[in-house]
Design a protein around this motif. Structure first.
Motif, mmCIF file in Angstrom:
data_model
loop_
_atom_site.group_PDB
_atom_site.id
_atom_site.type_symbol
_atom_site.label_atom_id
_atom_site.label_comp_id
_atom_site.label_asym_id
_atom_site.label_seq_id
_atom_site.Cartn_x
_atom_site.Cartn_y
_atom_site.Cartn_z
ATOM 1 N N ASP A 421 0.808 -1.217 0.000
ATOM 2 C CA ASP A 421 0.000 0.000 0.000
ATOM 3 C C ASP A 421 0.844 1.271 0.000
ATOM 4 O O ASP A 421 0.295 2.377 0.053
ATOM 5 C CB ASP A 421 -0.933 0.010 1.219
ATOM 6 C CG ASP A 421 -1.995 -1.083 1.119
ATOM 7 O OD1 ASP A 421 -2.387 -1.423 -0.020
ATOM 8 O OD2 ASP A 421 -2.416 -1.596 2.167
ATOM 9 N N ALA A 422 2.152 1.118 -0.030
ATOM 10 C CA ALA A 422 3.060 2.267 -0.046
ATOM 11 C C ALA A 422 3.877 2.255 -1.337
ATOM 12 O O ALA A 422 3.861 1.288 -2.106
ATOM 13 C CB ALA A 422 3.978 2.233 1.168
ATOM 14 N N ARG A 423 4.613 3.326 -1.564
ATOM 15 C CA ARG A 423 5.431 3.422 -2.773
ATOM 16 C C ARG A 423 6.762 2.703 -2.640
ATOM 17 O O ARG A 423 7.492 2.567 -3.610
ATOM 18 C CB ARG A 423 5.672 4.888 -3.130
ATOM 19 C CG ARG A 423 4.411 5.618 -3.540
ATOM 20 C CD ARG A 423 4.705 6.984 -4.110
ATOM 21 N NE ARG A 423 3.490 7.657 -4.544
ATOM 22 C CZ ARG A 423 2.898 7.437 -5.722
ATOM 23 N NH1 ARG A 423 3.428 6.578 -6.570
ATOM 24 N NH2 ARG A 423 1.803 8.082 -6.035
ATOM 25 N N ARG A 424 7.073 2.272 -1.447
ATOM 26 C CA ARG A 424 8.368 1.617 -1.229
ATOM 27 C C ARG A 424 8.216 0.557 -0.151
ATOM 28 O O ARG A 424 7.282 0.574 0.646
ATOM 29 C CB ARG A 424 9.418 2.653 -0.828
ATOM 30 C CG ARG A 424 9.035 3.469 0.394
ATOM 31 C CD ARG A 424 9.994 4.609 0.652
ATOM 32 N NE ARG A 424 9.937 5.601 -0.407
ATOM 33 C CZ ARG A 424 9.061 6.610 -0.430
ATOM 34 N NH1 ARG A 424 8.176 6.752 0.545
ATOM 35 N NH2 ARG A 424 9.073 7.474 -1.413
ATOM 36 N N GLY A 425 9.167 -0.355 -0.130
ATOM 37 C CA GLY A 425 9.146 -1.419 0.873
ATOM 38 C C GLY A 425 10.319 -2.353 0.680
ATOM 39 O O GLY A 425 11.098 -2.227 -0.280
ATOM 40 N N GLN A 426 10.442 -3.289 1.587
ATOM 41 C CA GLN A 426 11.528 -4.269 1.556
ATOM 42 C C GLN A 426 10.985 -5.633 1.928
ATOM 43 O O GLN A 426 10.028 -5.758 2.700
ATOM 44 C CB GLN A 426 12.630 -3.886 2.555
ATOM 45 C CG GLN A 426 13.364 -2.604 2.214
ATOM 46 C CD GLN A 426 14.163 -2.071 3.388
ATOM 47 O OE1 GLN A 426 13.702 -2.122 4.527
ATOM 48 N NE2 GLN A 426 15.353 -1.558 3.132
ATOM 49 N N VAL A 427 11.641 -6.654 1.383
ATOM 50 C CA VAL A 427 11.333 -8.037 1.733
ATOM 51 C C VAL A 427 12.638 -8.717 2.116
ATOM 52 O O VAL A 427 13.600 -8.691 1.344
ATOM 53 C CB VAL A 427 10.691 -8.815 0.570
ATOM 54 C CG1 VAL A 427 10.330 -10.231 1.018
ATOM 55 C CG2 VAL A 427 9.471 -8.088 0.030
ATOM 56 N N ALA A 428 12.679 -9.297 3.302
ATOM 57 C CA ALA A 428 13.824 -10.117 3.715
ATOM 58 C C ALA A 428 13.345 -11.558 3.825
ATOM 59 O O ALA A 428 12.276 -11.827 4.387
ATOM 60 C CB ALA A 428 14.377 -9.642 5.052
ATOM 61 N N ALA A 429 14.119 -12.479 3.273
ATOM 62 C CA ALA A 429 13.776 -13.902 3.301
ATOM 63 C C ALA A 429 14.908 -14.671 3.945
ATOM 64 O O ALA A 429 16.072 -14.501 3.567
ATOM 65 C CB ALA A 429 13.521 -14.417 1.882
ATOM 66 N N ARG A 430 14.575 -15.504 4.922
ATOM 67 C CA ARG A 430 15.561 -16.354 5.589
ATOM 68 C C ARG A 430 15.137 -17.810 5.449
ATOM 69 O O ARG A 430 13.976 -18.153 5.697
ATOM 70 C CB ARG A 430 15.671 -16.010 7.075
ATOM 71 C CG ARG A 430 16.277 -14.650 7.361
ATOM 72 C CD ARG A 430 16.307 -14.328 8.856
ATOM 73 N NE ARG A 430 14.961 -14.196 9.378
ATOM 74 C CZ ARG A 430 14.374 -15.032 10.227
ATOM 75 N NH1 ARG A 430 15.044 -16.092 10.676
ATOM 76 N NH2 ARG A 430 13.147 -14.824 10.651
ATOM 77 N N LEU A 431 16.071 -18.661 5.059
ATOM 78 C CA LEU A 431 15.847 -20.105 5.043
ATOM 79 C C LEU A 431 16.494 -20.692 6.282
ATOM 80 O O LEU A 431 17.698 -20.502 6.509
ATOM 81 C CB LEU A 431 16.453 -20.735 3.788
ATOM 82 C CG LEU A 431 16.316 -22.261 3.677
ATOM 83 C CD1 LEU A 431 14.849 -22.675 3.590
ATOM 84 C CD2 LEU A 431 17.097 -22.783 2.477
ATOM 85 N N CYS A 432 15.706 -21.375 7.110
ATOM 86 C CA CYS A 432 16.198 -21.916 8.372
ATOM 87 C C CYS A 432 16.005 -23.420 8.426
ATOM 88 O O CYS A 432 15.122 -23.984 7.776
ATOM 89 C CB CYS A 432 15.484 -21.263 9.555
ATOM 90 S SG CYS A 432 15.774 -19.488 9.698
#
Length: 669
Positions: A421-432
């Motif tokens: 819903d915003a113009r910017r963002g981040q995604v962090a992905a961790r495999l555990c």
């Protein structure tokens, strides 16, 4: 391996065409000349800071029939000239001149190799891409082929808060150190003052160039792998952030290439620092030199294209003296024995049930506080602890307990359908790797700044409310999941202090039904019938007699403060750069460093980094006493980054130079 030759050591000045002279130290074999030359080319001061490490390997190479040469880059250590940017065109042109100078010496056969760790491993590749005729072979350790996305400045298009600020602060303090009067004489003060006046904090250009533009492409070997003509042995570690360079070099170089990835951190593989086991790296690199510089068939090109350490599953810990596992070999890379296996996030992997199509991912800003350092270097707090607290701040998708062993080799990837819903963002992905007792061990991770979803070369804002599919890879890994363990993919919208948080966003929403995790699964019978991969035990030249002294104040390596009432978090890091020590030539060296990373859980605009460094160099016999003190800070508003750097240089306790820099950089991407 017995040493065939006695050795000599000589300090010389290498003249460049513009009249500048570079400080060099040359170890040569007695009674074997002419011989090939090996060059290590760094800014880190051969007369003090790297002297202990130099003493382990350069005399060893000389004892085995090479002239082994350590050179300080222009404007650093005891070299003349003024300092510049990292991997500048001047640095690389000087390096080409040094290669040609070495080849022209009467004690050299005219054939030259380059090697190095980190900076030295990277500029070895970059100089090889300029193709000086005498340079025939390279051994790059923990080097990079991608200055933008694999060199501690940016990660997945996001500003790497755990890398860029600390790196700039380190280089500010390191560059400000004076030349040593023992080696340059009374001219040291003039050289020092000119050097201090020329310094500019590198955070300025690094923050200004927010996408992979020409600034970053210059010197990035991946822009043209075909330019490298020298044979390349690429070495890395699964605990080192630069390991993907090894995989890319083995895949893409047209020149002869072999790759080795062990369990190691950001270190030479023979040093025995955790995680081990160490190998006989000097002997292995000697096979490379003998083959390409002396024409001896050592069998090195009959080795598999990629030799790597398959990590076994372990309980989470911040250090492992030796990581359980085994050596494996793949005759080509990409390997036909590795295939992509897809796990749908609403099928093979599952999260807590919800009736909604989209799952909200809204992580507190301190998610990532247990990420560990970006560049592990063999210390007690190097690796991420148990990830269960981080998992609790994320949205997790778990497999059922695995019915059989699963081995990964290469880069996992995610495809995610995202609504933001915003113009910017981040995604962090961790495999555990989740054990039956519930403990969660980090295997690998990746980040995507949503503005970089169409490539690192451009920033494209998100249309608020839009739904798009995004894809990105996690950092390469070799890891074996045992039967009964579970795969966990943990997704978060923040990952501080690895990446600087985005303002004006509360996270994103994920459609699991159109999202998937792809794993590089290696066939369990891939090694059947292949000869075992093995290395000799480590060898080194005798250690330098450095006397370690206790620091005035000892700090924990990594310390987390949590103010419950304020909701704030502060990570303090005291890197071990050697502490206080006395070198055999009488130099007294003391270093004190404290880095801090602060944030409030509900406000991305509270992010702040600070680095304080003090370096003191003394020669009591000469009455020489100098100190460099630096402070570097970064804060950010919704529209700008603000950097503040302060440098003070003292001689005998009196200030001889002081300067402060402040710069506001628009957050343009």
């Amino acid at each position: 391996m017995p040493n065939p030759y006695a050795t000599t050591r000589e300090d010389v000045r290498i003249p460049l065409t513009d009249g500048t002279e570079l400080s060099a130290r040359i170890w040569r074999p007695v009674g074997a000349e002419p011989v090939p030359a090996l060059l290590e080319y760094l800014p880190y001061r051969l007369s003090d800071w790297t002297a202990p490490c130099d003493a382990q390997r350069h005399p060893w190479y000389a004892a085995h029939g090479y002239a082994s040469v350590r050179v300080d880059i222009r404007g650093h250590g005891n070299s003349g000239g003024l300092p510049g940017d990292e991997y500048s065109a001047q640095e690389l042109a000087d390096g080409v001149e040094v290669v040609e100078w070495l080849a022209a010496q009467p004690w050299c056969t005219g054939r030259v190799g380059m090697f190095g760790l980190a900076w030295g491993g990277s500029n070895s590749l970059q100089i090889a891409a300029l193709a000086p005729e005498p340079l025939k072979a390279v051994v790059t350790v923990c080097g990079t082929d991608d200055r933008y996305d694999n060199d501690g400045r940016y990660f997945g298009g996001s500003l790497l808060a755990a890398g860029l600020p600390a790196r700039s602060a380190t280089l500010l303090a390191f560059t400000a150190r004076p030349p040593d009067p023992k080696y340059v004489g009374d001219d040291w003060r003039r050289m020092w003052l000119e050097r201090l006046a020329a310094i500019t904090p590198l955070v300025h250009p690094w923050l200004t160039h927010r996408t992979r533009d020409g600034y970053w492409r210059r010197g990035s070997v991946r822009e043209d792998y075909g330019a490298v003509e020298a044979a390349v042995l690429a070495v890395g570690g699964w605990a080192d952030p630069y390991r993907d360079t090894v995989l890319r070099l083995v895949e893409h170089l047209k020149a002869p290439v072999r790759g080795i990835i062990g369990p190691w951190s950001h270190q030479y593989p023979d040093r025995g620092l955790p995680p081990g086991p160490a190998i006989g790296f000097l002997q292995e690199s000697l096979r490379w030199w003998d083959h390409w510089l002396k024409g001896v068939d050592t069998g090195v090109m009959a080795e598999p294209a990629l030799r790597s350490w398959m990590n076994e599953s372990v309980p989470p810990a911040t250090a492992y003296a030796n990581r359980p596992g085994r050596w494996i070999g793949d005759e080509s890379w990409p390997s036909p024995d590795v295939r992509p296996v897809h796990y749908g996030l609403d099928d093979a992997l599952r999260t807590a049930g919800t009736a909604e199509r989209f799952v909200p991912v809204r992580s507190p800003q301190h998610t990532g506080i247990d990420a560990g350092p970006f560049v592990p270097s063999g210390n007690a707090a190097d690796l991420p602890p148990d990830q269960r607290e981080e998992d609790g701040r994320s949205v997790c998708f778990d497999s059922t307990p695995l019915p059989e062993r699963v081995e990964l080799l290469g880069r996992a990837g995610v495809r995610l359908r995202v609504r933001c819903d915003a113009r910017r963002g981040q995604v962090a992905a961790r495999l555990c790797d989740v054990a039956p007792d519930g403990s969660s061990t980090l295997v690998t991770r990746g980040v995507l700044d949503l503005s970089a979803r169409h490539g690192r070369q451009e920033a494209v804002e998100w249309e608020p409310g839009a739904v798009e599919d995004v894809e990105f890879e996690l950092v390469g890994i070799a890891h074996a999941f045992p039967p009964g363990h579970r795969l966990r993919l943990a997704l978060s919208s923040a990952y501080w202090p690895w990446v600087w948080p985005r303002p004006g966003t509360t996270g994103f929403e994920l459609d699991p039904g159109h999202s998937a995790l792809t794993l590089p699964v290696r066939h369990l019978a891939a090694d059947a019938g292949n000869p075992p991969v093995s290395f000799e035990p480590p060898e080194q030249a005798p250690a330098l007699d450095v006397r370690q002294t206790e620091p005035l104040t000892a700090r924990p390596e990594r310390l987390v403060h949590h103010d419950l009432a304020a909701g704030s978090w502060r990570l303090e890091v005291a890197p071990d750069h050697g502490g206080s020590r006395i070198l055999p030539d009488g130099l007294v060296l003391d270093e004190q460093t404290l880095e801090s990373y602060e944030i409030t859980a509900d406000d991305p605009l509270t992010a702040r980094t600070r680095s304080d460094r003090t370096i003191r160099l003394q020669r009591p016999d000469l009455g020489w006493d100098t100190t460099v003190i630096t402070r570097s800070e970064i804060t950010a508003s919704a529209t700008h980054f603000t950097t503040r750097d302060h440098l003070t240089a003292l001689e005998a306790g009196s200030v001889v130079f002081e300067r402060e820099w402040e710069q506001r950089v628009p957050r343009t991407s």
